[in-house]
Design an enzyme around this catalytic site. Structure first.
Site, PDB file in Angstrom:
ATOM      1  N   HIS A   1      -8.738  -7.312  -7.532  1.00 49.34           N
ATOM      2  CA  HIS A   1      -9.090  -8.202  -6.417  1.00 49.34           C
ATOM      3  C   HIS A   1      -9.346  -7.317  -5.198  1.00 49.34           C
ATOM      4  O   HIS A   1      -8.535  -7.251  -4.277  1.00 49.34           O
ATOM      5  CB  HIS A   1      -7.968  -9.198  -6.125  1.00 49.34           C
TER       6      HIS A   1
ATOM      7  N   HIS B   1       0.805  -1.217   0.000  1.00 43.59           N
ATOM      8  CA  HIS B   1       0.000   0.000   0.000  1.00 43.59           C
ATOM      9  C   HIS B   1       0.841   1.271   0.000  1.00 43.59           C
ATOM     10  O   HIS B   1       0.399   2.313  -0.494  1.00 43.59           O
ATOM     11  CB  HIS B   1      -0.978  -0.035   1.175  1.00 43.59           C
TER      12      HIS B   1
ATOM     13  N   SER C   1      -6.986  -1.687  -0.383  1.00 45.10           N
ATOM     14  CA  SER C   1      -6.603  -0.843  -1.518  1.00 45.10           C
ATOM     15  C   SER C   1      -7.745   0.007  -2.075  1.00 45.10           C
ATOM     16  O   SER C   1      -7.497   1.158  -2.474  1.00 45.10           O
ATOM     17  CB  SER C   1      -5.992  -1.701  -2.629  1.00 45.10           C
TER      18      SER C   1
ATOM     19  N   GLU D   1     -14.467  -7.879  -7.592  1.00 44.84           N
ATOM     20  CA  GLU D   1     -14.326  -8.907  -6.564  1.00 44.84           C
ATOM     21  C   GLU D   1     -15.185 -10.099  -6.950  1.00 44.84           C
ATOM     22  O   GLU D   1     -16.369  -9.946  -7.246  1.00 44.84           O
ATOM     23  CB  GLU D   1     -14.735  -8.364  -5.190  1.00 44.84           C
TER      24      GLU D   1
ATOM     25  N   ASP E   1      -3.915  -7.936  -7.186  1.00 45.50           N
ATOM     26  CA  ASP E   1      -3.549  -8.408  -5.845  1.00 45.50           C
ATOM     27  C   ASP E   1      -4.272  -9.723  -5.550  1.00 45.50           C
ATOM     28  O   ASP E   1      -5.205  -9.766  -4.749  1.00 45.50           O
ATOM     29  CB  ASP E   1      -3.938  -7.314  -4.835  1.00 45.50           C
TER      30      ASP E   1
END
Length: 282
Positions: A41, A18, A102, A120, A166
């Site tokens: 993700h 991050h 994120s 997602e 990610d």
């Protein structure tokens, strides 16, 4: 390896990941023109560090828990302030309880002209994420398999932007899927910035991944890594890495400033190591 976000929120890998994310965003903000962030993700968006999943591992205590209140050298502090500001925004009373993933970190930094697309696959997580951004016209949440995005959602309307990848590494083959998606995405949007996170658990897998990246012929690939302990047998997570394609020109030097401090702060008994190197390009 199951790296579902909720279990590991705020750990050392999140901190490094991050910080890099916020440095890329800070660079994109240098120009007035709008940019788009595509988070493949996205997870839940925000995590309760006192909740069952995060508390079960307690990994955040050796991650953001070590960084949030420590006095840093001025150069390092300037570079990590956007990240820490995003964390503190979710904890206004000064007690560290909620950790922004994120999507929340990105949204904290967006200007009025910028946009965020969060994807997602997990149905419950996608619904929670959608609820977390309800009414936010700058953010669009979609339940979708991340690996389909590269053929359907690139390039974005904006000419500038970031694709953050990610994966949870719940299934075998994630490294191969990352390489394949980069090739597909880069063909459709060669000017975009791509940031791919990966766990360092079995060095052989990482070496094969880097070799495969070199074989793509894609230029300007920067590799950033930090380990908190030596590799062990049986393998366990001992490091975190991120590959950035088309990185901001300042990112290499910024990471050479930040990573040494993070390696010292986040590692077991000062055994941390870091590296900044070009896979291809500079």
């Amino acid at each position: 390896m199951n790296y579902r976000h909720a279990f590991h929120a705020g750990n050392f890998a999140d901190v490094v990941k991050h910080v890099i994310l916020t440095r890329i965003l800070a660079y994109l903000m240098r120009k007035d023109a709008a940019f788009r962030v595509i988070d493949t993700h996205a997870g839940l968006g925000i995590y309760d560090l006192f909740g069952d999943q995060a508390e079960r591992t307690g990994e955040w205590q050796d991650g953001i828990g070590r960084l949030i209140h420590v006095k840093l050298p001025q150069q390092v502090e300037e570079l990590v302030t956007p990240y820490l500001d995003a964390v503190r925004a979710q904890n206004p009373d000064g007690t560290l309880r909620y950790y922004p993933g994120s999507p929340f970190i990105t949204r904290h930094m967006l200007r009025a002209q910028d946009r965020l697309m969060g994807f997602e696959l997990h149905p419950m997580d996608a619904e929670r994420l959608r609820e977390n951004f309800a009414g936010d016209f700058q953010t669009r949440i979609t339940q979708l398999d991340a690996w389909k995005i590269f053929g359907t959602h690139l390039p974005p309307r904006e000419k500038r932007g970031l694709v953050l990848v990610d994966p949870p590494f719940e299934e075998k083959g994630e490294f191969s899927r990352m390489v394949k998606s980069l090739v597909q995405g880069h063909q459709r949007w060669p000017g975009g910035t791509y940031a791919y996170w990966y766990p360092i658990k079995e060095p052989g897998e990482v070496d094969a991944y880097i070799k495969a990246l070199k074989a793509t012929g894609i230029p300007k690939i920067l590799r950033l890594e930090l380990t908190i302990r030596p590799a062990s047998a049986p393998p366990r997570l001992h490091g975190t890495g991120m590959v950035v394609v088309n990185p901001p020109y300042v990112l290499e030097e910024e990471m050479k400033t930040v990573l040494p401090m993070l390696a010292e702060l986040l590692s077991d008994e000062g055994r941390g190591r870091w590296s900044v190197e070009w896979v291809a390009g500079e």
